[in-house]
Design a protein around this motif. Sequence first.
Motif, PDB file in Angstrom:
ATOM      1  N   PRO A   1       0.711  -1.255  -0.038  1.00 42.43           N
ATOM      2  CA  PRO A   1       0.034   0.046   0.066  1.00 42.43           C
ATOM      3  C   PRO A   1       0.725   1.488   0.056  1.00 42.43           C
ATOM      4  N   MET A   2       2.133   1.369   0.182  1.00 49.69           N
ATOM      5  CA  MET A   2       2.942   2.456   0.359  1.00 49.69           C
ATOM      6  C   MET A   2       4.046   2.546  -0.348  1.00 49.69           C
ATOM      7  N   GLN A   3       5.340   2.275  -0.120  1.00 48.51           N
ATOM      8  CA  GLN A   3       6.286   2.311  -1.050  1.00 48.51           C
ATOM      9  C   GLN A   3       6.260   1.644  -2.269  1.00 48.51           C
TER      10      GLN A   3
ATOM     11  N   ILE B   1      -4.064  -1.980  -2.732  1.00 47.80           N
ATOM     12  CA  ILE B   1      -4.387  -2.796  -1.693  1.00 47.80           C
ATOM     13  C   ILE B   1      -4.531  -1.703  -0.657  1.00 47.80           C
ATOM     14  N   GLU B   2      -5.694  -2.121   0.399  1.00 49.79           N
ATOM     15  CA  GLU B   2      -5.909  -0.940   1.233  1.00 49.79           C
ATOM     16  C   GLU B   2      -5.264  -1.278   2.469  1.00 49.79           C
ATOM     17  N   ALA B   3      -4.848   0.166   2.673  1.00 56.60           N
ATOM     18  CA  ALA B   3      -3.850   0.520   4.055  1.00 56.60           C
ATOM     19  C   ALA B   3      -4.477  -0.337   5.116  1.00 56.60           C
ATOM     20  N   ASP B   4      -5.656  -0.479   5.536  1.00 60.24           N
ATOM     21  CA  ASP B   4      -6.249  -0.948   6.783  1.00 60.24           C
ATOM     22  C   ASP B   4      -5.770  -2.119   6.880  1.00 60.24           C
ATOM     23  N   LEU B   5      -5.131  -3.108   6.060  1.00 61.71           N
ATOM     24  CA  LEU B   5      -4.602  -4.521   6.027  1.00 61.71           C
ATOM     25  C   LEU B   5      -3.243  -4.143   6.415  1.00 61.71           C
TER      26      LEU B   5
ATOM     27  N   THR C   1       0.379  -1.370  10.730  1.00 63.60           N
ATOM     28  CA  THR C   1       1.573  -1.249  11.470  1.00 63.60           C
ATOM     29  C   THR C   1       2.514  -0.714  10.332  1.00 63.60           C
ATOM     30  N   ILE C   2       2.860  -1.302   9.375  1.00 65.05           N
ATOM     31  CA  ILE C   2       3.762  -0.681   8.207  1.00 65.05           C
ATOM     32  C   ILE C   2       3.506   0.754   7.834  1.00 65.05           C
ATOM     33  N   CYS C   3       2.265   0.823   7.477  1.00 63.71           N
ATOM     34  CA  CYS C   3       1.400   2.060   7.296  1.00 63.71           C
ATOM     35  C   CYS C   3       2.031   3.154   8.030  1.00 63.71           C
TER      36      CYS C   3
END
Length: 399
Positions: free
Chosen positions: A329-331, A353-357, A360-362
């Motif tokens: 979801p991020m990098q 992909i949803e950040a909700d999953l 912690t990483i996000c």
Amino acid sequence: MMQRRNFLKTSALSVGSLYTGLPALAHPADVPKDIKIKSVKGFVFQDGYDRGVYVRIEATDGTVGWGESSANGIRAVQAIINDLLAPQVVGQSPFDTEMLWEQMFWKNVDLGSGGVLTYAIAGVDCALWDLKGKLLGVPVHNLIGGKFRDRVPAYAGFRLRGGAVPVPEAIKQAVKLAEKGFKRLKIRAQIREYNINPKDDFCLKYYTAIRKELPDSVDLFLDPNEGYTGYRAIEIGKTLEGMGMKFYESPCPNENLEDLATVVDALTIPVMAGEKCYTRWMVESLIKIGKPDIINTDFIKSGGITEGLKICHVAGLYHKQIVPHNTKPMQGSAATMQILAAIPNCGPMVEYIEADLYKTICSVFDEGIQFQDGDMLLPKGNGLGLVINEKRAKALFGY
């Protein structure tokens, strides 16, 4: 003759002066020559589904770049990054991304030309491009061709775990994503090659039930995760095509491209493939033999931005569009969007992909990927465009 030469010389100087203020067109004198790579370190985190492999590269002037690798076999990927790739990169110039990619790949190709090696290279390569963009003060898309677009329609996928998810739960997942603004949804059936052509095939049951509960404005398509041989993929594909399905992803194993070609020939809707094609050579074979309509390579599996661009160019030779597989979801999404911004053959959508999953990483990001009105937006910052909070990242990864 002398007057003509003087005119040309004067004109060249005048034209050149027009561009000196453009940050995206870095003059060779503006590229720092004394900056080297001080350290390369791969980090992993896993807490159930919330997991990731991140690469942190620090330059000798203290500038930091971050990249992401695919999170399958995270310890193996981390070991390759730290034990094999880092020693080859430390002490080199961060601007030599092409040379460093070739070195990382060919000096380790005996491990295999795809999979865990290209996963690891992708993390390092994306971190190098992030670092390079930050050192030059520009986003990566400005360094790889400029900008065609600053947003791409996003689709979301949801898992069936090979049919283990109850139908009501699958419907709930789909409806929730539609309510969040996604205009296209994908059923990730997760049949896979080791359960090929399952005796009790559940895909039509799920598709029919979910389709009834979604608005007509939301498209629904199927990804069997390479779980069918040709004849079965055609049976399912034709049925779903008749129900209005507009895309069909990865119906057949990558090891059987001839079967994939029969599916493409039998259907009138676009067939996507290429998630497990990790290099430009694999993608070319895919196109020539399997003949998919759309290439869905995953850039943090297939060697990062350096190799990802080559894959896009190979696809472009055959007028194939790119719809990336993208489940980070991020990098990873930031690297994907930098490439999609800069290529002419970007397809009609990108996976998000949803950040909700990945809470912690996000949580280590001060500025992350933005999703707006059904689109994934191109990050605005330098490098890959996101901002990692070093304090929170240090607490999570322990460096």
